[in-house]
Design a protein around this motif. Structure first.
Motif, PDB file in Angstrom:
ATOM      1  N   LYS A 112      40.606 -17.795  -7.933  1.00  0.00           N
ATOM      2  CA  LYS A 112      39.962 -16.607  -8.490  1.00  0.00           C
ATOM      3  C   LYS A 112      39.702 -16.768  -9.982  1.00  0.00           C
ATOM      4  CE  LYS A 112      43.545 -14.113  -7.343  1.00  0.00           C
ATOM      5  NZ  LYS A 112      44.533 -15.009  -6.774  1.00  0.00           N
ATOM      6  N   THR A 113      40.750 -17.154 -10.691  1.00  0.00           N
ATOM      7  CA  THR A 113      40.596 -17.316 -12.136  1.00  0.00           C
ATOM      8  C   THR A 113      39.552 -18.377 -12.445  1.00  0.00           C
ATOM      9  OG1 THR A 113      42.874 -16.638 -12.525  1.00  0.00           O
ATOM     10  CG2 THR A 113      41.819 -17.917 -14.255  1.00  0.00           C
ATOM     11  N   THR A 114      39.588 -19.458 -11.695  1.00  0.00           N
ATOM     12  CA  THR A 114      38.618 -20.520 -11.924  1.00  0.00           C
ATOM     13  C   THR A 114      37.197 -19.994 -11.779  1.00  0.00           C
ATOM     14  OG1 THR A 114      40.224 -22.063 -11.007  1.00  0.00           O
ATOM     15  CG2 THR A 114      37.965 -22.840 -11.218  1.00  0.00           C
ATOM     16  N   MET A 138      38.093  -8.364 -15.076  1.00  0.00           N
ATOM     17  CA  MET A 138      39.525  -8.132 -15.275  1.00  0.00           C
ATOM     18  C   MET A 138      40.312  -9.049 -14.353  1.00  0.00           C
ATOM     19  SD  MET A 138      39.701  -4.041 -15.465  1.00  0.00           S
ATOM     20  CE  MET A 138      39.361  -3.251 -17.018  1.00  0.00           C
ATOM     21  N   ASP A 139      41.088  -9.965 -14.953  1.00  0.00           N
ATOM     22  CA  ASP A 139      41.845 -10.942 -14.172  1.00  0.00           C
ATOM     23  C   ASP A 139      43.260 -10.435 -13.941  1.00  0.00           C
ATOM     24  OD1 ASP A 139      42.867 -13.086 -12.881  1.00  0.00           O
ATOM     25  OD2 ASP A 139      42.299 -14.580 -14.399  1.00  0.00           O
ATOM     26  N   GLU A 140      43.515  -9.971 -12.757  1.00  0.00           N
ATOM     27  CA  GLU A 140      44.829  -9.450 -12.362  1.00  0.00           C
ATOM     28  C   GLU A 140      45.396  -8.460 -13.372  1.00  0.00           C
ATOM     29  OE1 GLU A 140      47.238 -11.347  -9.889  1.00  0.00           O
ATOM     30  OE2 GLU A 140      46.014 -13.126  -9.488  1.00  0.00           O
ATOM     31  N   PRO A 141      44.612  -7.423 -13.719  1.00  0.00           N
ATOM     32  CA  PRO A 141      45.126  -6.482 -14.720  1.00  0.00           C
ATOM     33  C   PRO A 141      46.363  -5.740 -14.214  1.00  0.00           C
ATOM     34  CG  PRO A 141      43.168  -5.573 -13.664  1.00  0.00           C
ATOM     35  CD  PRO A 141      43.304  -6.992 -13.171  1.00  0.00           C
TER      36      PRO A 141
HETATM   37 MG   LIG Z   1      44.673 -16.416 -11.624  1.00  0.00          MG
END
Ligand SMILES: [Mg+2]
Ligand SMILES: Nc1ncnc2c1ncn2[C@@H]1O[C@H](COP(=O)(O)OP(=O)(O)O)[C@@H](O)[C@H]1O
Lengths: 504, 347
Positions: free
Chosen positions: A45-47, A163-166
């Motif tokens: 996901k982050t990638t 928003m990355d895993e807020p």
């Molecule tokens: Mg991640």
């Protein structure tokens, strides 16, 4: 081309040395939608958002933002199109006020503070926020800081927020406020990419969701198509063929048991809530759960690094509650920590690292004098056992690759006939072949030890464990025998769709 | 530009960084000499001849190196534990004060001199121990406490030399009385100030080397300094590491203070140390925190200082030249640290 499409990614591929983080991923973000990005830890996901935000250039694939093909990848470019990423941990200046922090984000030196204040106030009112512009950032909660970051982006003209895993840093109450804030953003015409590994949050908030698994897009669902069952199925690989390491061994006596262990939850630690488990010689017990649900705390309690505030820890019949980790080691405990770097000193040689736990035992030192000859012989053995590639045992260990470091720790921990092995993600970061080797090695070890395997990967647990227990928010499920495991139920417990209490 | 430099660093083996850093500082200092109408080749030649090539020079070099060796080796213990002790100066003062207690508060005995060394060792050690305790139990940053405690030590010294211990015969000068003969550290060579503390310094370098690399305690210190998490993982007693390394660090500086007091000045004064405690920081890094190299670095540096000192008079170099050179050397060492970090990033 559809005017509604803000971002379109085609066939994005990102490869890291040991893993394909994004494998031919397609993704579309529509105007005014809250688009969830769901997947287990390490799903990519982050990638994917790093590619979209220009932090990471993909190895192949195309990216279009507002119809323009992106050729130069950089956050500056993304921001020019109105894309902004909200960092999980705030990068605001703590000692300055909210308004000052917002002003800092704007270009130019001449700032009309009054006009800015009026502008921000209007924005805050429209978004129904309660925020004192003159309070210092350090007095705000984590959730409030996230919202200040969002306001900053809006003032700079954001059209899309990523928003990355807020929610992974928020309490339930703060999560609730964040969701209503995001809905208000949507009313303002913004699009939001919302990353999470929690099913429930997607069900509650998102208009559409894209599920990633092992770097692949498993499908994009609309609100109408979303069900817990469907999402669970996409998120966890049910249909993958699983080869079991099927060497049953005789189960012996209970070697490690935790009895009603609880820990405090503070300083980033999830508290354990009344956890009990027994491990026998000859069995591998898996603790499976999504990261951040207390499995690290569990490992650290089981090795004596964290002292429980109630409950007991019994090793081989002796009560070790409150004793130091060294006492645990003396009972024959091996520990492969979550972060292998916690068990290594990178600036020391392989030999110096090999004796990290043994240096004070007889044979490795006498009268406080280290016996380096013995240490070197021992190190050569470790290196041979798991075929670690190194020019010599006298080089600094930081010159080894990640996979070799992992093997080094494993080999070190498993080479002294341990009676209990606590292994946290022993295969993390390894390629398929090495993973198989490591799991095979662990399976072999169980003939004379009891093993606690902590993993985020349900499939891995199924491959090697005799029993598994699911951990969710510091609570542990009953042990489930692997032979008649209800895979779906396990997945649902991991994602919180079925609570541990319901299942027990 | 940065990229080219980084690539160059990667192409070179690590062991060349220190020689390069030193040569670089000699070149920069040489440029300054040229600007001042001095021929750097001649100046360096003179420095080597004066600092190392003559009986007088060499013995003076060794004398100067004593406090630098002791304090530098002490600091290398703390730095190996990743504890930023910048309080060697204060610890050195406290060592001298500890010795002063024996000298000025008790009546002399045949073993007074030994007592002075023991008191100096303990006082310097305790002065290092206090920041360690504050760090361990109250999480106070040791950089701040060690630095601040320098000033406290210096002021205690002032208080004593202006007050309680002032020599009544000096008509108000801030001196303590000269030590009686049996409290003076014996000198080793005729016509030179070289005193017996040099033996302690050499012995200490070897002993600390053995401690750090051959014993379990030294191993624990290095593990903790290399990665505190690994120390926790291993079950190392972190309190012991903090206290032991800071105590020893301070105690060796304390011995340096005794040496300056009873070996050189033979009395206490204000401004008693010439900043040896700070120069020792440079020496510790110059010697890569290895006690044996630290000893060598201290001697080489002292030779340079002695040579330069002589030249100040004979060819009229400005008095600040030594500090200038020290500053340049510091920058060179920082460059080396940078180079090593670049290397570490890519392996
Ligand atoms: Mg991640
Ligand atoms: N900089 C990196 N170097 C090597 N591997 C990486 C890097 N970043 C991510 N990975 C790997 O890529 C995979 C996907 O990671 P990530 O995108 O962070 O997943 P997620 O955000 O879904 O948890 C993981 O296996 C991770 O270990």
């Amino acid at each position: 081309m559809n005017d509604n499409i803000i971002i379109r990614a085609n066939g994005i591929r990102v490869e890291y040395p040991n893993v394909v983080a994004n494998d031919n991923v397609d993704f579309e973000l529509l105007h005014g939608e809250i688009h969830g990005l769901l997947g287990e830890n390490g799903a990519g996901k982050t990638t994917l958002v790093n590619v979209i935000y220009g932090i990471k250039r993909p190895d192949s694939g195309e990216l279009y933002i507002f119809g323009d093909k992106i050729t130069s990848f950089s956050p500056k470019v993304a921001q020019r199109y109105g894309l902004y990423m909200i960092p999980q941990h705030s990068i605001l200046v703590e000692r300055h006020t909210v308004l000052e922090n917002i002003a800092l984000a704007l270009p130019g030196f001449k700032l009309n503070k009054k006009a800015l204040r009026a502008k921000v106030m209007r924005l805050i009112n429209r978004l129904r926020l309660e925020l004192d512009l003159d309070s210092k950032v350090m007095d705000l909660s984590v959730g409030e800081k996230q919202r200040v970051e969002a306001i900053r982006a809006l003032v700079r003209g954001a059209k899309v927020l990523i928003m990355d895993e807020p929610t992974s840093v928020l309490s339930p109450m703060e999560t609730y406020s964040l969701f209503s804030f995001i809905r208000n953003l949507k009313k303002e015409g913004l699009s939001v990419i919302f990353i999470t590994h929690r099913l429930r949050e997607v069900m509650e908030l998102c208009d559409r969701v894209t599920v990633l698994r092992k770097g692949r897009n498993m499908g994009t669902l609309t609100r109408e198509e979303m069900t817990i069952d469907k999402l669970t199925e996409l998120m966890f690989s049910r249909k993958i063929m699983i080869r079991r390491y099927n060497n049953r061994s005789m189960q012996g006596k209970v070697i490690l048991s935790l009895k009603n262990v609880s820990t405090f939850s503070n300083g980033g630690y999830i508290g354990l809530k009344d956890i009990s488990l027994d491990i026998r010689v000859g069995e591998i017990v898996g603790i499976v759960g999504v990261a951040g649900n207390g499995q690290n705390e569990l490992a650290q309690v089981a090795v004596g690094l964290i002292k429980p505030h109630s409950g007991r820890i019994i090793i081989d019949g002796d009560d070790l509650t409150g004793k130091s980790i060294f006492e645990f080691y003396k009972k024959g405990l091996a520990y492969i920590p979550d972060n292998i770097l916690d068990g290594l000193v990178l600036d020391m040689t392989l030999t110096e690292n090999a004796i990290l736990k043994l240096y004070r035992t007889s044979g490795f030192s006498m009268n406080h004098i280290v016996d380096w000859e013995t240490a070197k012989r021992y190190t050569s053995e470790i290196v041979k056992n798991l075929e670690i590639k190194t020019p010599s045992i006298d080089v600094k260990i930081k010159s080894l690759s990640g996979g070799n470091l992992q093997r080094f720790i494993l080999s070190r921990e498993l080479s002294n006939n341990p009676k209990i092995i606590i292994a946290v993600h022993p295969s993390r970061g390894l390629d398929l072949e090495s993973t198989a080797k490591v799991l095979g090695y662990l399976a072999k070890m169980k003939s004379h030890s009891g093993i606690l395997l902590i993993t985020e990967d349900l499939d891995e647990a199924i491959k090697i464990c005799d029993k598994i227990m699911i951990i969710y928010k510091g609570k542990l499920s009953k042990p489930m025998n692997i032979d008649n495991l209800d895979y779906e139920l396990a997945g649902k417990m991991m994602s919180g769709a079925v609570s541990i209490e319901e299942a027990n | 530009m940065k990229k080219q430099i980084d690539e160059l660093i990667l192409a070179l083996p690590s062991w060349v960084f220190l020689p390069i850093a030193i040569i670089l500082s000699l070149i920069i200092f040489g440029v300054i000499l040229v600007v001042n109408d001095k021929n750097p080749i001649l100046v360096y030649h003179e420095i080597i001849i004066t600092g190392f090539g003559s009986y007088r020079g060499l013995s003076e070099t060794l004398t100067t190196s004593i406090p630098l060796i002791l304090a530098g080796v002490g600091l290398s213990i703390a730095y190996k534990a990743n504890l930023w002790n910048i309080g060697a100066e204060g610890q050195l003062y406290m060592g001298a004060i500890g010795a002063g207690i024996i000298a000025y508060e008790f009546s002399p005995t045949p073993v007074s001199l030994i007592g002075m060394f023991i008191f100096g060792f303990l006082f310097g050690g305790v002065w290092g121990l206090i920041p360690a305790l504050l760090k361990r139990y109250y999480e106070v940053n040791e950089i701040i406490t060690t630095l601040m405690m320098n000033y406290i030590a210096i002021h205690i010294m002032d208080y004593l030399v202006f007050g309680r211990w002032r020599d009544p015969t000096t008509f108000g000068f801030p001196f303590t009385p000269l030590l009686p003969d049996n409290m003076i550290i014996p000198r080793l060579l005729p016509g030179s100030r070289l005193h017996a503390t040099v033996i302690i310094a050499i012995f200490a370098s070897i002993a600390i080397y053995l401690l750090m690399y051959k014993t379990t305690e030294g191993y624990e210190i290095r593990v903790y300094g290399g990665n505190p998490e690994a120390a926790r993982y291993s079950g190392i007693n972190i309190t012991k590491v903090l206290l032991l390394s800071m105590f020893l660090s301070g105690a060796l500086a304390g011995i340096a203070g005794v040496g300056e007091f009873a070996g050189i000045h033979r009395r206490l004064t204000t401004g008693f140390s010439k900043g040896y405690g700070y120069t020792a920081i440079l020496i510790a890094w110059l010697g890569s925190l290895n006690p044996i190299y630290v000893m060598v670095a201290a001697i080489l540096f002292s030779g340079f200082v002695v040579g330069l000192d002589a030249l100040q008079i004979s060819i009229g170099l400005p008095f600040a030249s030594i500090y200038l050179f020290e500053g340049i050397l510091l920058i060179a060492i920082l460059i080396r640290e940078y180079a090593e970090r670049v290397k570490a990033r890519y392996v």
